[in-house]
Design a protein around this motif. Structure first.
Motif: not given
Length: 632
Positions: A369-387, A556-562
């Motif tokens: 995979f190319i790129g860092g985790p920030r776009p994925t973390m942001t995508k989750l955060m926008e859906s109200g999902i945080e650690a 919950q994660f399947k609805e947001v992340l591939s």
């Protein structure tokens, strides 16, 4: 005791017998290996599937030189009752080896240990002795040999005639794999020899491969090797049988010609299969032979032909010429088929049987995979999902390590003092949670137990509980048993097996640093048993889709992340090593939290209350998450 060797007990399942085959096929395979190795070190018991099973049918067809006893399942040692058969148990009833691959590998090792002259038996384990060592949960090849093909052949034989129109896809997958290029540890040298032969127009002569060799070639004296006159003796065949005949391939004293030496590796001709795993006869061939034999018997009985499976046909014929195979088959009443009855004429039109289901095909997805985790973390955060990390319920709880026997401490052995301290801190966390959850009489299972650091402490601290250690690596489990014996523990069992072969009931499952998908397998086991779990995950970067699991786990994660986006989180969750910059470690910790939150939510969907927390102190391990689940 036999000649100073402790007699161990081998338990094999027995459902029924049809013609020359004993079912389940795992039992036929085990008996065939015992005959091939000429091994009489074990007291063999058959365990009928029901009280109505007719043991007289087996007596008529059992290997002639093997004494076999019958025992009901309720009479089995308790540790064996918790496992799938086949299983081998030591005399004291505490140490059990379960599952086909584990049992067969142990039979081979024990045979050679007692009689070192049987070197060809040890060669069954292959290069670096790793044949079928990887567990079926993560190795497609082990799964195909150990589970998929035996089950597929049994299903075919048990099905009604109108349901047997197609060749099982698992058999087709074996045919496909036999056509793939062979990779061996010295394949560059052999491929250059093959190229040199091709350049010289050398195709059929094989001076190193004699028609017969009559010295001590295999497990038996005076075994002969016969090479089929109709089959060209390729370089691969010479290399393969050089291990099985007295004459080795003549060593070439001269270097290869310059044009051969300078040929790029990518331009060298591929090596072709001689046996199942490549050039050499291994345990995989032993496992597959009784299964494929029964498949071919079925094909012949139903007047089917084998134009579809030329590679399996050639393999089946070739494996019979290995020293000891025909005599082992004769002992097991296995009558090999002749190929003129099986092969189709070229003009016959057969069905198209080559569609292999996707779930049997090995995945070849790009994991770079190319790129860092920030776009994925942001995508989750926008859906109200945080650690989310729950507070530790007893952060200062600790064992009094100084008052415990030395064999309880993880510092016993070659572990450095710093590492031993961190291991003690890790154990403080797990033991505190298990102690809080347990009650007298509970069964506690230490999955992926390794050397038994967790299980031994639990068995010592909770004498009213039964502790079970499950580990696939034999040496680790043997070390754990040695420590247990030194402590005189009586409430502990040791099971060398893959997780799927443990079927016992239990109350609490625990795992310290279960690698990759092993964490998910442990959680699944606990949910099926309706047991609580205390797990410290590890090796997030090894997480990937398997036959049993797909990621993300929760809806919950399947609805947001591939899948790929989830793998990015897993990759960066592994970046928590102490030598990394603090900001990078913080991102890694956050990714760990998200991956484990996905696991927690998936378990909550199965009526569990789950918390993700950090072990105390967090410096005890870079992988310091702890996932605690309790059934509601």
């Amino acid at each position: 005791m036999k000649g100073g060797v402790t007699e161990e007990r081998l338990y094999l399942a027995y459902s029924h017998q049809f013609e020359d085959c004993i079912f389940p096929l795992h039992t036929s395979v085990s008996l065939f290996l015992l005959s091939y190795c000429d091994c009489k070190l074990f007291k063999v018991f058959l365990v009928p599937a029901s009280d109505t099973t007719d043991d007289q049918l087996f007596i008529k067809g059992q290997p002639g030189d093997l004494e076999v006893h019958f025992i009901s399942r309720c009479q089995l040692p308790l540790v064996v009752q918790s496992c799938c058969l086949p299983a081998i148990v030591e005399e004291d009833g505490k140490f059990c080896r379960a599952g086909l691959s584990v049992v067969l590998r142990y039979i081979i090792q024990k045979t050679y240990e007692v009689d070192p002259s049987k070197k060809l038996v040890l060669e069954l384990l292959g290069f670096k002795k790793t044949c079928l060592k990887a567990c079926a949960e993560v190795s497609q090849w082990t799964r195909l040999c150990e589970i998929s093909i035996p089950q597929a052949v049994e299903s075919l034989l048990n099905a009604s005639p109108d349901q047997c129109q197609a060749i099982p896809p698992e058999v087709l997958l074996l045919e496909k794999k036999l056509g793939e290029p062979v990779r061996v540890h010295n394949d560059d040298k052999i491929r250059r020899q093959k190229l040199q032969q091709q350049k010289a127009g050398y195709k059929t002569a094989a001076p190193a491969l004699t028609k017969r060799a009559t010295k001590n070639l295999g497990p038996e004296e005076g075994t002969t090797v016969e090479i089929n006159d109709q089959e060209p003796a390729s370089l691969e065949l010479k290399v393969a049988f050089s291990k099985l005949v007295v004459q080795e391939i003549p060593a070439t004293t001269n270097r290869e010609p310059p044009h051969i030496r300078k040929t790029k590796t990518s331009d060298l001709p591929p090596l072709e299969h001689v046996f199942a795993e490549g050039l050499y006869f291994t345990l995989a061939d032993i496992v597959l032979l009784p299964c494929i034999h029964q498949f071919l018997v079925f094909i012949k009985k139903h007047n089917k032909k084998l134009l579809d499976l030329p590679l399996i046909s050639s393999w089946y014929h070739r494996v019979q010429e290995v020293p000891g195979v025909k005599s082992a088959a004769a002992k097991c009443n296995m009558l090999f088929l002749q190929f003129p009855d099986l092969l189709s004429s070229p003009d016959e039109q057969l069905r198209d049987f080559y569609a292999i289901p996707d779930d049997l095909e090995e995945e070849h997805e790009d994991y770079q995979f190319i790129g860092g985790p920030r776009p994925t973390m942001t995508k989750l955060m926008e859906s109200g999902i945080e650690a989310k990390f729950s507070p530790h319920p007893c952060p200062r709880w600790t064992l009094d390590w100084n008052s415990l026997p030395a064999a309880v401490s993880p510092g016993e052995g070659k572990m450095s003092s710093d590492r031993a301290l961190r291991k003690q801190q890790q154990l403080n966390n797990l033991v505190s949670m298990v102690t809080k959850l347990s009650k007298p009489g509970d069964v506690i299972v230490d999955f992926c137990s390794g050397g038994g650091h967790v299980g031994i402490v639990l068995a010592h601290m909770l004498p009213s509980c039964q502790v079970v250690l499950i580990e696939n690596k034999e040496l680790s489990l043997v070390r754990a048993k040695d420590r247990s014996d030194e402590l005189g523990l009586h409430n502990i069992w040791f099971i060398q097996a893959n997780l799927d072969y443990f079927k016992g009931t239990f109350n609490i499952g625990v795992a310290l640093h279960a690698c990759g998908v092993a964490t998910d397998m442990v959680i699944e086991h606990c949910i099926k048993a309706h047991a609580a779990f205390v797990i410290c995950p590890c090796c997030y970067g090894f997480i990937q889709n398997t036959v049993k699991f797909t990621f993300p786990r929760s809806h919950q994660f399947k609805e947001v992340l591939s899948y790929k986006e989830h793998m990015i989180l897993c990759r960066f969750a592994d970046q928590t090593a102490v030598q990394l910059p603090p900001k990078r470690r913080l991102i890694g910790k956050h990714c760990m939290g998200l991956v484990d939150l996905d696991r927690a939510w998936a378990a909550e969907g199965c009526n569990y209350s789950v918390q993700v927390m950090s072990m105390e102190p967090e410096s005890c391990s870079p992988k310091n998450n702890m996932v605690v689940g309790v059934p509601i």
